[in-house]
Design a protein around this motif. Structure first.
Motif, short mmCIF file in Angstrom:
data_model
loop_
_atom_site.label_atom_id
_atom_site.label_comp_id
_atom_site.label_asym_id
_atom_site.label_seq_id
_atom_site.Cartn_x
_atom_site.Cartn_y
_atom_site.Cartn_z
N ARG A 241 0.85 -1.19 0.00
CA ARG A 241 0.00 0.00 0.00
C ARG A 241 0.89 1.24 0.00
O ARG A 241 2.02 1.21 0.50
CB ARG A 241 -0.88 0.01 1.26
CG ARG A 241 -2.00 -0.98 1.26
CD ARG A 241 -2.76 -0.98 2.59
NE ARG A 241 -1.92 -1.39 3.71
CZ ARG A 241 -1.44 -0.57 4.61
NH1 ARG A 241 -1.70 0.72 4.59
NH2 ARG A 241 -0.67 -1.03 5.60
N PHE A 242 0.35 2.37 -0.52
CA PHE A 242 1.10 3.63 -0.46
C PHE A 242 0.94 4.18 0.95
O PHE A 242 -0.05 4.81 1.28
CB PHE A 242 0.60 4.60 -1.53
CG PHE A 242 1.03 4.19 -2.91
CD1 PHE A 242 2.32 4.45 -3.35
CD2 PHE A 242 0.18 3.50 -3.75
CE1 PHE A 242 2.75 4.04 -4.61
CE2 PHE A 242 0.59 3.09 -5.01
CZ PHE A 242 1.88 3.36 -5.44
N ASP A 243 1.96 3.93 1.76
CA ASP A 243 1.85 4.14 3.20
C ASP A 243 3.24 4.53 3.70
O ASP A 243 4.25 4.02 3.19
CB ASP A 243 1.42 2.78 3.80
CG ASP A 243 1.45 2.71 5.30
OD1 ASP A 243 0.37 2.61 5.90
OD2 ASP A 243 2.55 2.72 5.89
N PRO A 244 3.31 5.46 4.67
CA PRO A 244 4.65 5.92 5.10
C PRO A 244 5.55 4.78 5.60
O PRO A 244 6.75 4.79 5.37
CB PRO A 244 4.34 6.90 6.24
CG PRO A 244 2.92 6.66 6.62
CD PRO A 244 2.23 6.14 5.40
N TRP A 245 4.94 3.78 6.26
CA TRP A 245 5.76 2.69 6.81
C TRP A 245 6.34 1.77 5.75
O TRP A 245 7.26 1.01 6.01
CB TRP A 245 4.95 1.85 7.80
CG TRP A 245 4.46 2.62 8.97
CD1 TRP A 245 3.17 2.91 9.29
CD2 TRP A 245 5.27 3.25 9.98
NE1 TRP A 245 3.12 3.66 10.42
CE2 TRP A 245 4.38 3.89 10.87
CE3 TRP A 245 6.64 3.34 10.21
CZ2 TRP A 245 4.83 4.60 11.98
CZ3 TRP A 245 7.09 4.05 11.31
CH2 TRP A 245 6.20 4.67 12.18
N PRO A 278 -7.02 6.26 4.37
CA PRO A 278 -7.15 7.53 3.67
C PRO A 278 -5.82 8.14 3.24
O PRO A 278 -5.81 9.09 2.44
CB PRO A 278 -7.85 8.43 4.72
CG PRO A 278 -7.67 7.76 6.02
CD PRO A 278 -7.42 6.31 5.78
N GLU A 279 -4.69 7.62 3.73
CA GLU A 279 -3.39 8.20 3.35
C GLU A 279 -2.92 7.75 1.97
O GLU A 279 -1.95 8.28 1.45
CB GLU A 279 -2.32 7.77 4.35
CG GLU A 279 -2.33 8.53 5.64
CD GLU A 279 -1.18 8.09 6.54
OE1 GLU A 279 -0.66 8.93 7.24
OE2 GLU A 279 -0.82 6.90 6.54
N GLY A 280 -3.59 6.73 1.41
CA GLY A 280 -3.11 6.12 0.17
C GLY A 280 -2.82 7.12 -0.93
O GLY A 280 -1.74 7.12 -1.52
N TRP A 281 -3.77 8.02 -1.19
CA TRP A 281 -3.61 8.96 -2.29
C TRP A 281 -2.48 9.95 -2.06
O TRP A 281 -1.76 10.33 -2.97
CB TRP A 281 -4.93 9.71 -2.55
CG TRP A 281 -5.85 8.82 -3.30
CD1 TRP A 281 -7.01 8.26 -2.84
CD2 TRP A 281 -5.67 8.33 -4.63
NE1 TRP A 281 -7.56 7.45 -3.81
CE2 TRP A 281 -6.76 7.48 -4.92
CE3 TRP A 281 -4.69 8.52 -5.62
CZ2 TRP A 281 -6.91 6.83 -6.13
CZ3 TRP A 281 -4.84 7.86 -6.84
CH2 TRP A 281 -5.93 7.04 -7.08
N VAL A 282 -2.33 10.36 -0.80
CA VAL A 282 -1.27 11.31 -0.46
C VAL A 282 0.09 10.70 -0.80
O VAL A 282 0.94 11.31 -1.45
CB VAL A 282 -1.34 11.66 1.05
CG1 VAL A 282 -0.22 12.59 1.46
CG2 VAL A 282 -2.71 12.25 1.39
N TYR A 283 0.26 9.45 -0.38
CA TYR A 283 1.57 8.80 -0.61
C TYR A 283 1.74 8.37 -2.06
O TYR A 283 2.86 8.33 -2.57
CB TYR A 283 1.77 7.65 0.38
CG TYR A 283 2.27 8.23 1.67
CD1 TYR A 283 3.62 8.47 1.88
CD2 TYR A 283 1.38 8.67 2.64
CE1 TYR A 283 4.07 9.09 3.02
CE2 TYR A 283 1.81 9.31 3.78
CZ TYR A 283 3.16 9.50 3.97
OH TYR A 283 3.61 10.14 5.09
#
Ligand code: UDP
Length: 417
Positions: A241-245, A278-283
């Motif tokens: 997933r597009f995720d900071p971790w 919800p962070e997916g698009w940001v990352y």
């Protein structure tokens, strides 16, 4: 044994699976052993609860585990809690903080989280013999459920090795209400939690799912061609997933270093958008901007048709799979790659070392430079990469297939009954 309501609007419908089909992969004896355990639970009802039916490892597992539990005779259901965007922003903050991010625990966040858990608890029917609550989003249901009937189990999938203590203190009273908790590794069980019953159960992949079943070369090649990936050039892949971790920018940095030595390398970054994230698009956007105009970097999502078969094909076509996470509860993507005979260069964090055995099934790395160095090594030594991939497949066969996972759940249910 309770009667489980079928018309619940939160229920996820599942396909039928037969445990017998796994005999050729894991052996007849193992399948028979699972059936004999299941007999002791015959007629028992089970409900799994999580926060999304699509995207991420928990949904991936439940789509296979729930029908297999049904096949061995347990009356098993899967339900998904409902939430507003505000709620999922709050639960993502809790997720990030429990994995160690510095975040303020505001009254507003607590209220949003608790109110939505209370609302879900009042609308759901969870009167089963075993209620398995997955992760932090529905963790507090137990606090609000009208009258608990069976045994409640909290299944933690995340990397709890270095939690933000304020958020752990907030979550702890709910965790303690459970009859048992499941963690992936014992390192995740903080003594401050003072838990009654703890089981250590790593997750698993399903060798017969569309994600992991063997594919003919024609299918693999047609997927590559559809997404303009060149099968003649080396392929480096991260599925996450597009995720900071998951460190998407670190993945690009690794690729850029590899590209200096191996100019025709291609990077596939495959990341689905989970409805509870919800962070997916940001990352996604950050990653796209950081990638620049390099056409050898392919950012692929479910929104352009990259589903299970496509992920499977890309993993099989990869020379090296990367998992550059900064925290990782387990990382199903690693077992998925190893099962396909592809060696993994993985960060030395969380559940990755359970799967990546350094120098055997891949390499454990501590930074971008090490990740690039080991990737270059594997791309330049295809025979060694192949041997590591084969060892990886056997490691997964012994430890991380869904049959072992099912067996562990059955043993825990028997123990709690
Ligand atoms: N996944 C997928 N498509 C994507 C990204 C991920 O199908 O674009 C799947 C991946 O194959 C794996 C799961 O989602 O089965 C991710 O699980 P993992 O444990 O690696 O990470 P999580 O998302 O739970 O943190």
């Amino acid at each position: 044994m309770s009667h489980v309501e079928n018309m619940d609007k939160t229920a996820v419908s599942s396909r039928k699976l037969s445990l017998d089909k796994y005999k050729s992969t894991v052996g007849e004896e193992h399948v028979e052993h699972i059936r004999s355990l299941a007999e002791k639970l015959s007629g028992c009802s089970v409900v799994h609860v999580n926060s999304t039916s699509f995207g991420g490892g928990v949904a991936e597992i439940l789509h296979r585990l729930v029908p297999l539990m049904q096949d061995v005779g347990l009356d098993t259901q899967w339900k998904v809690i409902k939430g507003t965007t505000e709620f999922f922003n709050a639960t993502k903050t809790i997720h990030n903080a429990l994995q160690g991010m510095k975040k303020p625990l505001t009254e507003e966040l607590k209220n949003t989280y608790l109110q939505q858990n209370a609302a879900n608890a009042s609308q759901m029917s969870l009167d089963c013999d075993h209620v398995v609550i997955h992760d932090q989003q529905p963790l507090a249901l137990i606090n609000f459920y009208r009258k608990r009937y069976g045994k409640w189990i909290w299944r933690c999938h995340i990397d709890l090795s270095q939690p933000n203590q304020e958020f752990l203190r907030f979550s702890a009273p709910f965790i303690r209400l459970y009859d048992a908790s499941i963690f992936t590794m014992k390192q995740y069980v903080s003594s401050s939690l003072k838990l009654k019953e703890v089981a250590i159960i790593p997750p698993s992949i399903d060798p017969l799912s569309d994600k992991n079943k063997s594919l003919p070369d024609t299918v693999i090649l047609s997927v590559l061609s559809k997404y303009d990936v060149n099968p003649e050039k080396p392929i480096l892949t991260q599925v996450a997933r597009f995720d900071p971790w998951k460190d998407p920018l670190g993945v690009i940095d690794v690729y850029k270093l590899v590209k200096k030595k191996i100019p025709d390398v291609q990077l596939l970054f495959i990341g689905s958008m989970a409805s509870d994230d919800p962070e997916g698009w940001v990352y996604f956007e950050k990653t796209a901007r950081y990638s620049g105009a390099d056409y050898d970097i392919h950012l692929l999502t479910d929104l352009v048709g990259v589903h299970d078969i496509e992920v499977n094909a890309f993993q099989r076509a990869s020379n090296v799979v990367l998992q550059k996470s900064l925290r990782e509860g387990f990382g199903l993507t690693i077992s998925e790659a190893l099962w396909k005979g592809v060696p993994v260069v993985g960060a030395n964090v969380g559940g990755i070392p359970l799967q990546v055995i350094h120098n055997a099934t891949g390499f454990l790395v501590n930074n971008v430079e090490e990740a690039a160095e080991k990737t270059i090594y594997l791309l330049k030594h295809s025979e060694i990469a192949k041997i590591m991939g084969e060892k990886g497949r056997e490691h997964v066969r012994k430890n991380f297939l869904i049959t072992r996972h099912l067996e562990d759940y059955l043993k825990l249910f028997i123990q709690l009954s």
